[in-house]
Structures are given as structure tokens and as C-alpha cells.
Design a protein around this motif. Structure first.
Motif, PDB file in Angstrom:
ATOM      1  N   SER A 118      -4.716   2.501  -7.915  1.00  0.00           N
ATOM      2  CA  SER A 118      -3.821   2.291  -9.053  1.00  0.00           C
ATOM      3  C   SER A 118      -3.238   0.898  -8.953  1.00  0.00           C
ATOM      4  O   SER A 118      -2.781   0.479  -7.894  1.00  0.00           O
ATOM      5  CB  SER A 118      -2.698   3.332  -9.104  1.00  0.00           C
ATOM      6  OG  SER A 118      -2.638   4.058  -7.926  1.00  0.00           O
ATOM      7  N   CYS A 120      -0.636  -1.994  -9.551  1.00  0.00           N
ATOM      8  CA  CYS A 120       0.817  -2.115  -9.716  1.00  0.00           C
ATOM      9  C   CYS A 120       1.122  -2.854 -11.020  1.00  0.00           C
ATOM     10  O   CYS A 120       0.584  -3.926 -11.267  1.00  0.00           O
ATOM     11  CB  CYS A 120       1.407  -2.855  -8.528  1.00  0.00           C
ATOM     12  SG  CYS A 120       3.168  -3.184  -8.694  1.00  0.00           S
ATOM     13  N   SER A 121       1.996  -2.242 -11.850  1.00  0.00           N
ATOM     14  CA  SER A 121       2.311  -2.872 -13.143  1.00  0.00           C
ATOM     15  C   SER A 121       3.239  -4.074 -12.962  1.00  0.00           C
ATOM     16  O   SER A 121       3.345  -4.922 -13.834  1.00  0.00           O
ATOM     17  CB  SER A 121       2.936  -1.840 -14.091  1.00  0.00           C
ATOM     18  OG  SER A 121       4.067  -1.268 -13.469  1.00  0.00           O
ATOM     19  N   LYS A 132       2.554   6.142  -3.659  1.00  0.00           N
ATOM     20  CA  LYS A 132       3.523   6.355  -4.735  1.00  0.00           C
ATOM     21  C   LYS A 132       4.213   5.035  -5.091  1.00  0.00           C
ATOM     22  O   LYS A 132       4.643   4.832  -6.216  1.00  0.00           O
ATOM     23  CB  LYS A 132       4.570   7.386  -4.307  1.00  0.00           C
ATOM     24  CG  LYS A 132       4.048   8.808  -4.372  1.00  0.00           C
ATOM     25  CD  LYS A 132       5.200   9.802  -4.269  1.00  0.00           C
ATOM     26  CE  LYS A 132       4.768  11.212  -4.582  1.00  0.00           C
ATOM     27  NZ  LYS A 132       3.820  11.740  -3.589  1.00  0.00           N
ATOM     28  N   CYS A 134       4.154   0.606  -4.571  1.00  0.00           N
ATOM     29  CA  CYS A 134       3.291  -0.543  -4.307  1.00  0.00           C
ATOM     30  C   CYS A 134       3.507  -1.061  -2.888  1.00  0.00           C
ATOM     31  O   CYS A 134       4.642  -1.272  -2.457  1.00  0.00           O
ATOM     32  CB  CYS A 134       3.598  -1.638  -5.323  1.00  0.00           C
ATOM     33  SG  CYS A 134       2.653  -3.149  -5.004  1.00  0.00           S
ATOM     34  N   LYS A 140       7.534   1.337  -8.170  1.00  0.00           N
ATOM     35  CA  LYS A 140       6.951   2.663  -8.309  1.00  0.00           C
ATOM     36  C   LYS A 140       5.638   2.569  -9.080  1.00  0.00           C
ATOM     37  O   LYS A 140       5.558   1.860 -10.085  1.00  0.00           O
ATOM     38  CB  LYS A 140       7.927   3.578  -9.073  1.00  0.00           C
ATOM     39  CG  LYS A 140       7.634   5.053  -8.910  1.00  0.00           C
ATOM     40  CD  LYS A 140       8.728   5.916  -9.504  1.00  0.00           C
ATOM     41  CE  LYS A 140       8.619   7.346  -9.067  1.00  0.00           C
ATOM     42  NZ  LYS A 140       7.325   7.960  -9.309  1.00  0.00           N
ATOM     43  N   LEU A 141       4.612   3.249  -8.573  1.00  0.00           N
ATOM     44  CA  LEU A 141       3.296   3.174  -9.228  1.00  0.00           C
ATOM     45  C   LEU A 141       3.156   4.286 -10.253  1.00  0.00           C
ATOM     46  O   LEU A 141       3.561   5.416 -10.009  1.00  0.00           O
ATOM     47  CB  LEU A 141       2.186   3.286  -8.187  1.00  0.00           C
ATOM     48  CG  LEU A 141       2.079   2.140  -7.188  1.00  0.00           C
ATOM     49  CD1 LEU A 141       1.105   2.510  -6.073  1.00  0.00           C
ATOM     50  CD2 LEU A 141       1.631   0.849  -7.853  1.00  0.00           C
ATOM     51  N   LYS A 142       2.584   3.937 -11.394  1.00  0.00           N
ATOM     52  CA  LYS A 142       2.316   4.945 -12.437  1.00  0.00           C
ATOM     53  C   LYS A 142       0.903   5.472 -12.228  1.00  0.00           C
ATOM     54  O   LYS A 142      -0.039   4.692 -12.035  1.00  0.00           O
ATOM     55  CB  LYS A 142       2.417   4.312 -13.828  1.00  0.00           C
ATOM     56  CG  LYS A 142       3.830   3.985 -14.233  1.00  0.00           C
ATOM     57  CD  LYS A 142       3.822   3.119 -15.496  1.00  0.00           C
ATOM     58  CE  LYS A 142       5.192   2.504 -15.727  1.00  0.00           C
ATOM     59  NZ  LYS A 142       5.107   1.372 -16.676  1.00  0.00           N
ATOM     60  N   HIS A 143       0.753   6.799 -12.256  1.00  0.00           N
ATOM     61  CA  HIS A 143      -0.592   7.389 -12.078  1.00  0.00           C
ATOM     62  C   HIS A 143      -1.080   7.971 -13.393  1.00  0.00           C
ATOM     63  O   HIS A 143      -0.313   8.506 -14.144  1.00  0.00           O
ATOM     64  CB  HIS A 143      -0.554   8.476 -11.005  1.00  0.00           C
ATOM     65  CG  HIS A 143      -0.410   7.880  -9.625  1.00  0.00           C
ATOM     66  ND1 HIS A 143      -1.393   7.193  -8.994  1.00  0.00           N
ATOM     67  CD2 HIS A 143       0.662   7.846  -8.799  1.00  0.00           C
ATOM     68  CE1 HIS A 143      -0.942   6.782  -7.816  1.00  0.00           C
ATOM     69  NE2 HIS A 143       0.282   7.158  -7.668  1.00  0.00           N
TER      70      HIS A 143
END
Ligand SMILES: [Zn+2]
Length: 143
Positions: A118, A120-121, A132, A134, A140-143
Motif C-alpha cells: 500500500s 503512503c498517501s 497499518k 507508513c 496512517k495507511l489507507k487499505h
């Protein structure tokens, strides 16, 4: 010259016979992790096929009388038939289930998320999908 001809002849004939067998073997072999009775039979089959190949070659090159050839060839053929039958029995009964179970458990042992990431935004770094947060910036990582 005659030897060369014999080699080409017996090679091509046996190649045509054996290639489908070897193909089948490869696909099944990938399912095998442990040594089984099936492996043992496959090895026996290789040996007997090799012996028949040698015998055919010698006969075609005139090293054997037709009588001797037919006698030995008959014995080898019967032996091979028994091995083929054993392999067939194994493949059609419980042992194939065992092969499948091994194949399935081998798949299960590989992490499901392997190769998935995933991004990282916040910073754009690729993290393992199981993370969960980065690893680079802690967002916080979005899944
Ligand atoms: Zn980040």
C-alpha cells in the motif's frame, strides 16, 4: 553411418513416445514436496523405459537376433505395464489426494500479501500491505 541412422531413428521414435510422459510428469512433480511411493514408481519407470530404449537401439543396429529381442522386449514390456498400472492406481486413489493436500498446504504457507503493497498517501513510499502505518513517515495507511 548406419550407427548414426540408428541413433536418429531410435531417438526420434522414443522421443515421440516419451515426451508426453515427461510432460505429465513435470506438472505432477511440481505438486510433490516429499518423497513418495509415486516418486519411486516414476524412477522405476524411467529405468525400464531407458532399458527398452537401449534394447530397441541394439536391435535396430543388428546386435540382437529378432528372437532375443522379442523375448527381452516382452519381459520389459510386462514389467513396464505393471509399473504404469501401479502409477495409475496411485494417481486414481488416495495418493493423488495426498499430492493435492501438499500442493494446497505449500500455497497456504506462502504469505497471502506477498508482493502487495500500500502506497503512503503522505510521502508516496510503498509499504507492505500488512503495515497499518507508513514505515517512512508514520502516517496512517489507507487499505
Ligand atoms: Zn509515508
Amino acid at each position: 553411418m548406419i550407427y548414426l541412422l540408428c541413433g536418429i531413428l531410435s531417438g526420434s521414435v522414443l522421443g515421440a513416445i516419451c515426451i508426453p510422459l515427461f510432460r505429465k510428469e513435470e506438472t505432477l512433480e511440481s505438486a510433490i514436496i516429499e518423497e513418495t511411493e509415486w516418486d519411486l514408481l516414476q524412477r522405476k519407470k524411467e529405468v525400464i523405459l531407458g532399458n527398452i530404449q537401449d534394447l530397441d537401439f541394439e536391435y535396430k543396429c543388428g546386435k540382437l537376433s529378432q528372437e532375443d529381442y522379442q523375448k527381452i522386449r516382452g519381459e520389459m514390456g510386462a514389467e513396464a505395464a505393471v509399473i504404469f498400472q501401479d502409477i495409475e492406481n496411485l494417481e486414481s486413489t488416495a495418493d493423488l489426494d495426498a499430492l493435492l493436500r501438499r500442493e494446497i498446504s505449500a500455497r497456504k504457507s506462502k504469505p497471502k500479501t506477498a508482493g502487495r503493497t500500500s502506497q503512503c498517501s503522505a510521502c508516496g513510499v510503498a509499504n507492505p500491505a500488512t503495515n497499518k502505518f507508513c514505515a517512512e513517515c508514520g502516517a496512517k495507511l489507507k487499505h
